[in-house]
Design an enzyme around this catalytic site. Structure first.
Site, mmCIF file in Angstrom:
data_model
loop_
_atom_site.group_PDB
_atom_site.id
_atom_site.type_symbol
_atom_site.label_atom_id
_atom_site.label_comp_id
_atom_site.label_asym_id
_atom_site.label_seq_id
_atom_site.Cartn_x
_atom_site.Cartn_y
_atom_site.Cartn_z
ATOM 1 C CG ASP A 34 3.829 81.355 61.849
ATOM 2 O OD1 ASP A 34 2.833 80.643 62.071
ATOM 3 O OD2 ASP A 34 3.895 82.552 62.177
ATOM 4 C CG ASP B 279 9.995 89.148 73.255
ATOM 5 O OD1 ASP B 279 10.015 90.388 73.101
ATOM 6 O OD2 ASP B 279 10.857 88.407 72.772
#
Length: 768
Positions: free
Chosen positions: A143, A483
């Site tokens: 990223d 998550d």
């Protein structure tokens, strides 16, 4: 092997021993808590004569009610923990040639704080699994869009041709080169072989080339000519503005791509998804979802392992262990993911920052497992692709592993790279169910066309068709702990999860080396957890398919943030009351002191025993108590306030990446277990102010007793003096950092001046 008399499980579950003594202990503590409630209610100061004292008393009672409530919640994960073990020999016997393919996702975000050398060590450790290499596909999501990371991955792909055969020939553990050469005591017989010397030299040469290029800050023209992929960076404006960069570095389908011994290599793919300033990229969750889509076209393996770039594989058998759960004929079809604990290889002897998560890993997560399955913690987790992509579990759902594997995507690497780039574009998810819930009736389809992505998704199992409303595909967006939220949503769809903590850790990472890193990380975690609790995804509102025990278990973490209010009351208001000689606890001669004394001693005595049972030390437990207090009075408080600001519309979601590297001086102080401050932070001002207030209060209380300034001062104020003294003692590193240390890790002078002034002001107001 089917079900019935011949069925032999691929894994075993055992309950923890010693549960009856623990339950007797818990019952006795609960009785003590009830007695404290009775005392608070029956000894409430008169409203007419002691208005201020009455309100302070009520505040103390409310804080104790919260502590009691939270203690009761923690009993749900301690009541009956379970432990798992696997039978890999049975797996090999039944599925020798029918093992499924594995897609491995490694995520990195910034080469400045996640060094490329560390990233490729994680990649190499997964390439070297004791598993058929043609069934492994490793994806690196960058990223940061860094050509330095891409170059490091190219170097790793070349080194892998030597490293993988070496690992398999000599059964190397761990198979992360840096960890193997730095932390492992190598067999002297092996060390004397030419193979060992050669592979060590090759690794050092590779690392030196990467580090030299990293210091240079750019890729030389000579290196650029080595691979066509470097041409993609001509279109990169910066890390936040660039097109999709997708490169198949090792094509596992090509039989000519082999290691030095002629054996096949795993597929290796680099991905930097498209980023544009006007499009929100959704942080790590967005990166994971892009990987899911790209991998569905390139490999489409039914099992996905996701890792943070600092969590290398420490056990070459980890994949086979996980498959023992997924492929168990009787219970495997229920399992959505297998979560490994988060462990670190740089923990000091006494774990100064409480990085080891000993109690969480050894007690709480096994308790989650007993109640229905652990939460998803974002790394070291094996997922079933269908479950991760939105499929609900039903009684009719079964998987037939013994079948011919689906063919991988056909076409040359160049063609596949171009056709898959659209799957990682920043506009791909517009008006779709990716990362967010959309009220659509959808079927899991057989293919994923580039422009029909709003309604279809690739399924490896063509016979599965599911229709339902409210689909959300991939990881959930809009939460700092995407998550945990994603795992909760998966469990609410009817799936179960497994917690597996093998004797040899499956994964090891890099723990935080400064106090500020710890506090910032826990601020993000507590903020995200509390955000889930306040949202429509709260475990109580969104959990009809999970047990009440699991819903309450989630609250152990979802309620971290509000814990700060009760903790702040105890470490701020109680010492101020001591300065005013306002008693809040029974006299030392009163029988009512017994429940307070018992609950405090029993709870902390058990906490110490639990910590030691998990492999800790006495000093490590004391450090754990210190960091626990630091987090509750800063990280959790900031997380709580951020949620309040978000509810009022004054705050926007953010994601901070914790640095994985520090300078040599910081690292040396960490190894010596000297607490690191070194920078100015509002969190440090709060910590220092609270530490000074308790020090002043303790000194004032002792003075009152010695000078007999208060009648029965010691008897009436003994518990308050003791508590302030304990808080002052636990803050010794703060005082050292404020007044005595001279190194660069001390408290900045600005923090010292502000905290002293603030503490004196607060104490003066309380007194006068």
């Amino acid at each position: 092997m089917g079900r019935g008399d011949e069925y032999v499980p691929l894994f075993e579950t055992k309950e923890a021993k010693g549960r009856i003594p623990y339950r007797l202990y818990a019952a006795s503590v609960f009785v003590g808590i009830c007695m404290i409630w009775v005392y608070r209610v029956s000894h409430l100061p008169a409203a007419e004569e002691q208005v201020l004292e009455r309100w302070v008393w009520v505040g103390a009672f409310l804080a104790e009610l919260w502590f009691s409530f939270y203690w009761l919640i923690t009993q749900f994960v301690r009541w009956n923990p379970i432990f798992r073990s696997t039978f890999k020999d049975r797996l090999s016997h039944r599925y020798a040639e029918d093992l499924p393919g594995i897609d491995i996702f490694v995520c990195t975000a910034d080469p400045r704080i996640e060094p490329p050398t560390m990233v490729i060590n994680t990649v190499l450790s997964t390439m070297a699994y004791n598993y058929p290499p043609e069934k492994l596909s490793i994806y690196l999501s960058d990223d940061g869009g860094s050509e330095l990371t891409f170059y490091a991955l190219l170097e790793a792909s070349r080194f892998a041709k030597e490293w993988l055969p070496f690992c398999k020939k000599f059964k190397v553990e761990p198979r992360c080169p840096e960890a193997y050469f730095s932390f492992v005591s190598v067999d002297h017989t092996l060390q004397a072989t030419p193979e060992w010397s050669s592979i060590k030299r090759s690794y050092e040469d590779m690392k030196n080339r990467i580090n030299t290029t990293e210091k240079l800050g750019h890729i030389s023209e000579e290196i650029r000519k080595e691979h066509k992929g470097f041409r993609d960076w001509a279109l990169v404006s910066n890390r936040h503005d660039h097109p999709t960069i997708l490169q198949i570095i090792i094509d596992g389908r090509n039989r000519k791509t082999v290691d030095v011994e002629g054996q096949p290599l795993p597929t290796l793919i680099y991905l930097a998804r498209e980023k544009r300033p006007k499009y929100h990229h959704n942080f790590k969750a967005g990166a994971m979802n892009a990987l899911i889509r790209v991998s569905s076209r390139l490999s489409n393996n039914p099992i996905i392992l996701n890792l943070d770039c600092d969590m290398y594989s420490n056990n070459s058998e980890t994949v086979r262990d996980a498959l023992c759960f997924f492929m168990d004929e009787e219970k495997g079809h229920e399992i959505a993911y297998v979560q490994y604990p988060q462990k670190f290889n740089n923990i000091t002897n006494n774990d100064i920052y409480s990085n080891s998560f000993r109690v969480i890993n050894e007690v709480e997560l096994p308790g989650f497992d007993s109640n229905g399955g652990p939460c998803y913690i974002g790394t070291g987790c094996f997922h079933r692709r269908e479950a991760l992509c939105g499929m609900k579990h039903g009684q009719e759902y079964e998987v037939e592993w013994k079948r011919e594997n689906d063919k991988q995507a056909e076409g040359s690497s160049c063609v596949l790279e171009e056709t898959c780039k659209v799957l990682a574009s920043c506009t791909y998810e517009e008006n779709t169910q990716w990362g967010k819930e959309v009220s659509l009736s959808l079927s899991l389809s057989l293919s994923l066309s580039a422009r029909a992505h709003a309604h279809t998704y690739t399924s490896r199992h063509s016979h599965i068709s599911v229709v339902y409303v409210g689909l959300q595909m991939g990881l959930k967006y809009g939460c700092p702990v995407e998550d945990v939220l994603t795992g909760l949503i998966i469990q609410c769809r009817g799936w179960k999860s497994i917690y597996f903590n093998p004797e040899r850790a499956g994964f090891l990472g890099v723990g935080n080396a400064t106090l500020l890193q710890v506090l910032v990380q826990h601020k993000r975690w507590s903020e995200g957890d509390f955000q889930i609790f306040l949202s429509r995804y709260c475990c109580f509102m969104n959990g009809p398919k999970i047990s009440l025990k699991l819903q309450v278990s989630y609250c152990v973490y979802l309620l971290w943030a509000p814990n700060s209010l009760a903790a702040l009351y105890y470490v701020l208001v109680l010492p101020l009351c001591l300065l005013k000689a306002t008693p809040l606890f029974p006299k030392i001669s009163s029988p009512w002191v017994l429940p307070f004394a018992y609950v405090i001693l029993a709870a902390h005595g058990y906490s110490l025993g639990e910590f030691m049972w998990c492999g800790g030390t006495l000093r490590g437990w004391w450090n754990d108590q210190r960091v626990w207090m630091f987090k509750r009075t800063t990280s959790y408080f900031f997380g709580f306030m951020d949620n309040i600001l978000k509810l009022l519309g004054f705050n926007k979601p953010a994601f901070s990446v914790t640095p994985k590297s520090v300078d040599d001086h910081v690292s040396q102080r960490y190894e010596q277990e000297v607490m690191e401050f070194g920078t100015s932070s509002p969190m440090f001002i709060i910590l220092a102010t609270l530490a000074l207030i308790n020090l002043f209060a303790f000194a004032g209380g002792v003075k009152m007793v010695i000078m007999n300034e208060q009648t029965n001062g010691l008897e009436a104020l003994a518990l308050q003096i003791l508590l302030s003294g304990l808080v002052a003692f636990i803050n010794l590193p703060i005082y050292q950092g404020l007044f005595f240390r001279l190194d660069n890790g001390r408290m900045p002078a600005s923090v010292t001046y502000q905290s002293v002034a603030l503490a004196l002001f607060v104490c003066s107001v309380a007194l006068y």
